[in-house]
Every structure is written in C-alpha cells, then in structure tokens.
Design a protein around this motif. Structure first.
Motif, PDB file in Angstrom:
ATOM      1  N   ALA A 156       9.729   1.051  -1.470  1.00  0.00           N
ATOM      2  CA  ALA A 156      10.967   0.600  -2.109  1.00  0.00           C
ATOM      3  C   ALA A 156      11.544   1.605  -3.092  1.00  0.00           C
ATOM      4  N   GLN A 157      10.713   2.533  -3.563  1.00  0.00           N
ATOM      5  CA  GLN A 157      11.033   3.237  -4.812  1.00  0.00           C
ATOM      6  C   GLN A 157      12.114   4.325  -4.754  1.00  0.00           C
ATOM      7  N   LYS A 158      12.830   4.419  -3.632  1.00  0.00           N
ATOM      8  CA  LYS A 158      13.904   5.413  -3.588  1.00  0.00           C
ATOM      9  C   LYS A 158      15.262   4.726  -3.468  1.00  0.00           C
ATOM     10  N   ASN A 159      15.495   4.066  -2.325  1.00  0.00           N
ATOM     11  CA  ASN A 159      16.812   3.452  -2.138  1.00  0.00           C
ATOM     12  C   ASN A 159      16.817   1.940  -2.294  1.00  0.00           C
ATOM     13  N   ALA A 203       0.803  -1.224   0.000  1.00  0.00           N
ATOM     14  CA  ALA A 203       0.000   0.000   0.000  1.00  0.00           C
ATOM     15  C   ALA A 203       0.837   1.277   0.000  1.00  0.00           C
ATOM     16  N   GLY A 204       2.141   1.141  -0.192  1.00  0.00           N
ATOM     17  CA  GLY A 204       2.996   2.326  -0.257  1.00  0.00           C
ATOM     18  C   GLY A 204       3.201   2.932   1.127  1.00  0.00           C
ATOM     19  N   GLY A 205       4.021   3.977   1.163  1.00  0.00           N
ATOM     20  CA  GLY A 205       4.214   4.698   2.422  1.00  0.00           C
ATOM     21  C   GLY A 205       2.864   5.190   2.945  1.00  0.00           C
ATOM     22  N   THR A 206       2.024   5.635   2.032  1.00  0.00           N
ATOM     23  CA  THR A 206       0.717   6.175   2.423  1.00  0.00           C
ATOM     24  C   THR A 206      -0.128   5.111   3.111  1.00  0.00           C
ATOM     25  N   GLY A 207      -0.076   3.887   2.622  1.00  0.00           N
ATOM     26  CA  GLY A 207      -0.804   2.796   3.273  1.00  0.00           C
ATOM     27  C   GLY A 207      -0.264   2.543   4.672  1.00  0.00           C
ATOM     28  N   GLU A 208       1.052   2.745   4.839  1.00  0.00           N
ATOM     29  CA  GLU A 208       1.650   2.525   6.161  1.00  0.00           C
ATOM     30  C   GLU A 208       1.237   3.617   7.159  1.00  0.00           C
ATOM     31  N   PHE A 209       0.904   4.816   6.659  1.00  0.00           N
ATOM     32  CA  PHE A 209       0.378   5.839   7.575  1.00  0.00           C
ATOM     33  C   PHE A 209      -0.837   5.249   8.304  1.00  0.00           C
ATOM     34  N   ALA A 210      -1.689   4.555   7.509  1.00  0.00           N
ATOM     35  CA  ALA A 210      -2.897   3.960   8.088  1.00  0.00           C
ATOM     36  C   ALA A 210      -2.556   2.699   8.883  1.00  0.00           C
ATOM     37  N   TYR A 233       7.310   9.721  13.780  1.00  0.00           N
ATOM     38  CA  TYR A 233       8.057  10.786  13.097  1.00  0.00           C
ATOM     39  C   TYR A 233       8.571  10.283  11.746  1.00  0.00           C
ATOM     40  N   CYS A 234       8.923  11.223  10.894  1.00  0.00           N
ATOM     41  CA  CYS A 234       9.463  10.871   9.570  1.00  0.00           C
ATOM     42  C   CYS A 234      10.957  11.174   9.616  1.00  0.00           C
ATOM     43  N   ASP A 235      11.771  10.132   9.443  1.00  0.00           N
ATOM     44  CA  ASP A 235      13.218  10.268   9.620  1.00  0.00           C
ATOM     45  C   ASP A 235      13.833  11.205   8.579  1.00  0.00           C
ATOM     46  N   ASN A 236      13.278  11.194   7.387  1.00  0.00           N
ATOM     47  CA  ASN A 236      13.790  12.089   6.337  1.00  0.00           C
ATOM     48  C   ASN A 236      12.611  12.613   5.529  1.00  0.00           C
ATOM     49  N   GLU A 237      12.427  13.918   5.586  1.00  0.00           N
ATOM     50  CA  GLU A 237      11.305  14.536   4.878  1.00  0.00           C
ATOM     51  C   GLU A 237      11.725  14.836   3.443  1.00  0.00           C
ATOM     52  N   THR A 238      11.213  14.039   2.537  1.00  0.00           N
ATOM     53  CA  THR A 238      11.637  14.056   1.137  1.00  0.00           C
ATOM     54  C   THR A 238      11.374  15.394   0.438  1.00  0.00           C
ATOM     55  N   VAL A 239      10.270  16.033   0.790  1.00  0.00           N
ATOM     56  CA  VAL A 239       9.888  17.273   0.100  1.00  0.00           C
ATOM     57  C   VAL A 239      10.646  18.473   0.660  1.00  0.00           C
ATOM     58  N   GLY A 290       6.201  17.733   5.031  1.00  0.00           N
ATOM     59  CA  GLY A 290       4.981  17.376   4.312  1.00  0.00           C
ATOM     60  C   GLY A 290       4.517  15.935   4.537  1.00  0.00           C
ATOM     61  N   TRP A 291       5.466  15.009   4.713  1.00  0.00           N
ATOM     62  CA  TRP A 291       5.044  13.602   4.844  1.00  0.00           C
ATOM     63  C   TRP A 291       4.565  13.255   6.236  1.00  0.00           C
ATOM     64  N   SER A 292       5.225  13.783   7.271  1.00  0.00           N
ATOM     65  CA  SER A 292       4.691  13.512   8.621  1.00  0.00           C
ATOM     66  C   SER A 292       3.370  14.249   8.798  1.00  0.00           C
ATOM     67  N   ALA A 309       8.720   5.035  12.779  1.00  0.00           N
ATOM     68  CA  ALA A 309       9.383   5.980  11.879  1.00  0.00           C
ATOM     69  C   ALA A 309       9.154   5.614  10.426  1.00  0.00           C
ATOM     70  N   ASP A 310       8.911   6.661   9.650  1.00  0.00           N
ATOM     71  CA  ASP A 310       8.839   6.544   8.194  1.00  0.00           C
ATOM     72  C   ASP A 310      10.259   6.760   7.673  1.00  0.00           C
ATOM     73  N   MET A 311      10.845   5.712   7.077  1.00  0.00           N
ATOM     74  CA  MET A 311      12.205   5.823   6.536  1.00  0.00           C
ATOM     75  C   MET A 311      12.207   5.649   5.021  1.00  0.00           C
ATOM     76  N   SER A 312      11.089   6.065   4.404  1.00  0.00           N
ATOM     77  CA  SER A 312      10.928   5.860   2.960  1.00  0.00           C
ATOM     78  C   SER A 312      12.077   6.427   2.152  1.00  0.00           C
ATOM     79  N   SER A 313      12.609   7.583   2.565  1.00  0.00           N
ATOM     80  CA  SER A 313      13.588   8.207   1.683  1.00  0.00           C
ATOM     81  C   SER A 313      15.010   8.221   2.221  1.00  0.00           C
ATOM     82  N   ASN A 314      15.268   7.534   3.334  1.00  0.00           N
ATOM     83  CA  ASN A 314      16.685   7.432   3.723  1.00  0.00           C
ATOM     84  C   ASN A 314      17.106   6.030   4.165  1.00  0.00           C
TER      85      ASN A 314
HETATM   86  N1  PMP Z   1       6.828   8.996   3.136  1.00  0.00           N
HETATM   87  C1  PMP Z   1       7.849   9.617   2.529  1.00  0.00           C
HETATM   88  C2  PMP Z   1       8.996  10.113   3.353  1.00  0.00           C
HETATM   89  C3  PMP Z   1       7.838   9.783   1.150  1.00  0.00           C
HETATM   90  O1  PMP Z   1       8.867  10.384   0.540  1.00  0.00           O
HETATM   91  C4  PMP Z   1       6.750   9.289   0.400  1.00  0.00           C
HETATM   92  C5  PMP Z   1       6.679   9.373  -1.107  1.00  0.00           C
HETATM   93  N2  PMP Z   1       7.573  10.117  -1.740  1.00  0.00           N
HETATM   94  C6  PMP Z   1       5.695   8.678   1.087  1.00  0.00           C
HETATM   95  C7  PMP Z   1       5.784   8.529   2.448  1.00  0.00           C
HETATM   96  C8  PMP Z   1       4.502   8.163   0.364  1.00  0.00           C
HETATM   97  O2  PMP Z   1       4.829   7.013  -0.296  1.00  0.00           O
HETATM   98  P1  PMP Z   1       3.886   6.343  -1.381  1.00  0.00           P
HETATM   99  O3  PMP Z   1       3.820   7.271  -2.537  1.00  0.00           O
HETATM  100  O4  PMP Z   1       4.580   5.057  -1.643  1.00  0.00           O
HETATM  101  O5  PMP Z   1       2.558   6.161  -0.733  1.00  0.00           O
END
Ligand code: PMP
Length: 427
Positions: free
Chosen positions: A243-246, A78-85, A189-195, A137-139, A220-225
């Motif tokens: 998976a889509q970054k590192n 479900a992506g990072g967004t699915g993990e928020f839920a 918390y989000c370990d690395n804020e991508t935006v 933006g992500w947290s 912790a959201d570690m999607s981007s680090n």
């Molecule tokens: N968390 C972080 C830190 C992100 O950078 C992103 C997407 N760039 C997301 C969550 C959301 O991930 P997804 O698009 O896979 O739902």
C-alpha cells in the motif's frame, strides 16, 4: 522548521499521503465515528472493521474496474516481499493440483495413492518450472526468493535485462527473446521497477490469454504503479502491491487473485502431499484460499491501514469521475513535464533507463554537471531540499537521483520540481 505545506516529498516508499486523508485518519485514531474508541483499538472482528474492509475492496474494484465475478481482492500483511513467496507457494500449489487431476484421470480413479504420488513426483521433477522476467532490482529479488524456496532446478530465468544493457538494468528484452517454459506454474514480472525506473509500457502481448481463455499463468508486482494506469486485470492470475506508495500507509498488501485458482475450482494440495513431493509447505498466512475464505481476517489485520487505503480510494473516486483513466492522464502529464525538463539539458542530466521503458512513477537520472557526478548530485540534492523538494536521493544500490511521481504528488509539485531542474541546469 518546514511544515507539510512547504514540502513536496518525492520519496519512493513510504510515500507522502494526502493531508486531508491524514487529518481524517488522525481523528479516527482518537475516536472512530463517535464510538469513543480509536480505529486502531477496535476489534478486527467488529462489524465496523468488516465494513471498512468491504468498502475498501469495493472502491478498489470500482476504481480499477476489477471484474469481481472472476477476481478476489485480499488484504495481507507480509509486504511485497511476502508476496514474492506467496506467489510461488500458491501458484506452484495450483500447478500441483492441476497435475494431480491429470494423473488421476490418466491412472483411473481406482489407482492406489502410492502410484499417484509416484507419477506426480515424476511430473514435478521433469516439468515443474516457475519463469521470471528480470528487469530490475525487485524482480531480481522475487527470482532469488523463488530459488530459495524451491531450489534452482525449478526456477527459470526467462529473461535478464542486464544481458542487453552492459550488465545494468535499464531496458526490457524483446519478448520474442524470452525463454518461456511450457506450462510454467507462473510467469512473473514487475510492472514498474521502483529502484531502476523501468516500467513495462503495456501488458506484454506474448503473455496474453488465448481466445479460449487458456494461456500463461501471469503474476505481476504492481507495488509502485498501481492506481496510476488502467490494468487489464483479466490477463493476470495474480497481481499484488504494497500500500505504501500509491494506496496508503505501510502495513497492508493487496493481492488480486483469479477466482479459478481458489476453491471450489482449485484447492491447494495438502501439506502431507507437498512433503511427499519434496515441495515447501506455505505458512498459513500466505495461503490465498485461507485469507480469501476469511475475508482477509484469518488473523489480526491492521484495520487502521485498511481505513487509510479506503480513504485514499474515496478521494480518488471523488476527484476522478472517469476513475483510473483520470489519474492516468495526470500521472502521464507530470512524468512528461519532468522528463522534458531533464531532456532539455543533456549536458547536465542523464536519464538512466532507455527511453522506451521509462517509468512514469520513478524518474531516475544522474546529474553530470561539470563532469563531477558525486559533487553535482550532492549540490542538486542540497539545493532541492532548500526549495522544499525532498526525498530525491536515489536508492542506495544504484545512487543518483530518483523523483518518485506517485499519485499524491500534485501537478504543482511536479511543476515545481521541473522548474528547479531547469534552474539548476542553467545556474
Ligand atoms: N516490489 C516493488 C516494486 C517495490 O518497490 C517494493 C518496495 N519498495 C517491494 C516489492 C517490496 O515491498 P515491501 O518492502 O513491502 O516488502
């Protein structure tokens, strides 16, 4: 027409993948290991699919030193967004399970069910809180999702970085100012804020477990680090990353879940109990215990995506005998090259986040040459693209320039961008 070899792609995700991994993946799509069938066509229930999952899990645990006696690795979709839920559902569920045990202990095992539910409902109404440290933006999105799922009365904004930085992200409030709840179901918390290009310099000490192992339930959201520095895994109840970054291509998300939050230690409350408590019932594919029990194969998982992630991990393990520490040194070197180039020309570039929290992964800056930001950024992007330096446009919500310095960017790629930054400033 440029070829892959001409381009260094700094996009924030999906990110570039190593070409040799893509060559293996392309072949595997046509014919996996001489089976006459491609990897995306084989059954997810086949032995080869299970092997791919198990190897990727083992390689990830090896690279990151995940203590596998205490942590379960699951692949989800479900992506990072699915993990928020998922983080809200599962950790609120675990909190309810703990409270349920406490209520039963208090009322005695002979207490009738209605009394237990009433006492539990009282605890939910008076005590249930999920805490969010919002630093970008992500947290913020994760916090908003928690409000959407639970209702605002259960969600505590423990810190909002915008309040100390003129309404914008770019700093991390001092942990001594965080308003943490007592016995929160989770602290997020989000370990690395991508935006916003804001990264926690290290694990926040206020969230560390106490010597007896108790302490906050940290998510912790570690999607981007992820895979770019050592992670003190034992400090977390849950960490997750797309998976889509590192790691690989879009399509799989990894959750690393503390086993004590899973059966046999902790079981999620029944849907009937959650309904009586006025709490949301999770979709089955977001329930970690279900996914873990089925070794990530409760439903059809993209084995191709797991395979690509697995090949990236094998390449990392081959490249860095000292595992993540080796990759961390390279990531730091590349980030320092880029920030140093920008810092040399303060009249031309403005680095967006505060120096203390600059991300090593997403380098966000404005181009202020000649005073006209819009025009100079357009020119910067155009000239960079002409040099094969692409994907540098900042996120649409904040604008500016963002160089995503993920693991697949080679040192030479970062050097090329640093040279361009200097040349553009002096031209
Ligand atoms: N968390 C972080 C830190 C992100 O950078 C992103 C997407 N760039 C997301 C969550 C959301 O991930 P997804 O698009 O896979 O739902």
């Amino acid at each position: 027409m440029p070829t892959r070899a001409d381009i260094t792609y700094f996009g924030a995700g999906p990110a570039a993948l190593p070409t040799d991994v893509l060559e293996i993946a392309a072949q595997a799509l046509l014919d996996f290991n001489g089976t006459g069938l491609g990897i995306a066509e084989h059954s997810h229930r086949s032995e080869l699919a299970t092997n791919i999952i198990n190897e990727a899990k083992a390689d990830l645990a090896n690279f990151l030193d995940i203590p596998t006696n205490d942590y379960e690795v699951v692949f989800m979709q479900a992506g990072g967004t699915g993990e928020f839920a998922a983080s809200v559902y599962n950790l609120v569920g675990a909190w309810v399970a703990r409270q349920h045990a406490a209520v039963v202990a208090e009322l005695g095992s002979g207490a009738d069910e209605a009394a237990v539910v009433a006492a539990l409902r009282d605890r939910v109404e008076k005590k249930l809180k999920v805490d969010y440290i919002v630093t970008g933006g992500w947290s913020l999105k994760a916090y908003q999702e928690a409000i959407r799922l639970l209702g605002p009365e259960y969600v505590n904004l423990a810190a909002d970085a915008r309040t100390i930085n003129d309404g914008k992200f770019g700093k991390i409030p001092d942990p001594s100012t965080w308003k943490l709840s007592e016995d929160a179901a989770l602290v997020y918390y989000c370990d690395n804020e991508t935006v916003d290009g804001v990264e926690f310099p290290q694990f926040p000490a206020v969230l560390a477990p106490r010597p007896d192992g108790s302490g906050p339930v940290v998510v912790a959201d570690m999607s981007s680090n992820i895979l770019s520095r050592r992670v003190p895994v034992s400090n977390y109840s849950l960490l997750f990353f797309g998976a889509q970054k590192n790691l690989g291509c879009t399509g799989v998300t990894v959750a690393v879940v503390k086993k004590s939050l899973l059966p046999p230690t902790t079981s999620q409350p029944s849907p009937a109990l959650l309904r009586k408590l006025g709490l949301p019932v999770p979709p089955i594919m977001l329930v970690y215990e279900t996914i873990a029990k089925n070794n990530s194969l409760y439903n059809t998982l993209s084995i191709f995506d797991v395979f690509v992630a697995g090949q990236v991990l094998k390449k990392l393990l081959r490249t860095f005998p000292d595992k993540v520490d080796g990759q961390q040194a390279v990531a730091e070197k590349k980030a320092s090259l880029l920030y140093s180039a920008l810092e040399k020309y303060p009249d031309v570039y403005r680095i967006v986040p505060d120096k203390s929290v600059r991300s090593r992964m997403n380098i966000c800056f404005r181009v202020t040459k000649n005073g006209n930001i819009d025009e100079s950024e357009k020119t910067f992007l155009k000239e960079a693209t002409a040099q094969g330096l692409t994907g540098l446009k900042g996120h649409r919500s904040v604008g500016g320039i963002r160089a995503s310095n993920y693991n697949s960017i080679p040192l030479e790629g970062a050097e090329k961008l640093a040279r361009f930054i200097e040349k553009f400033a002096t031209a």
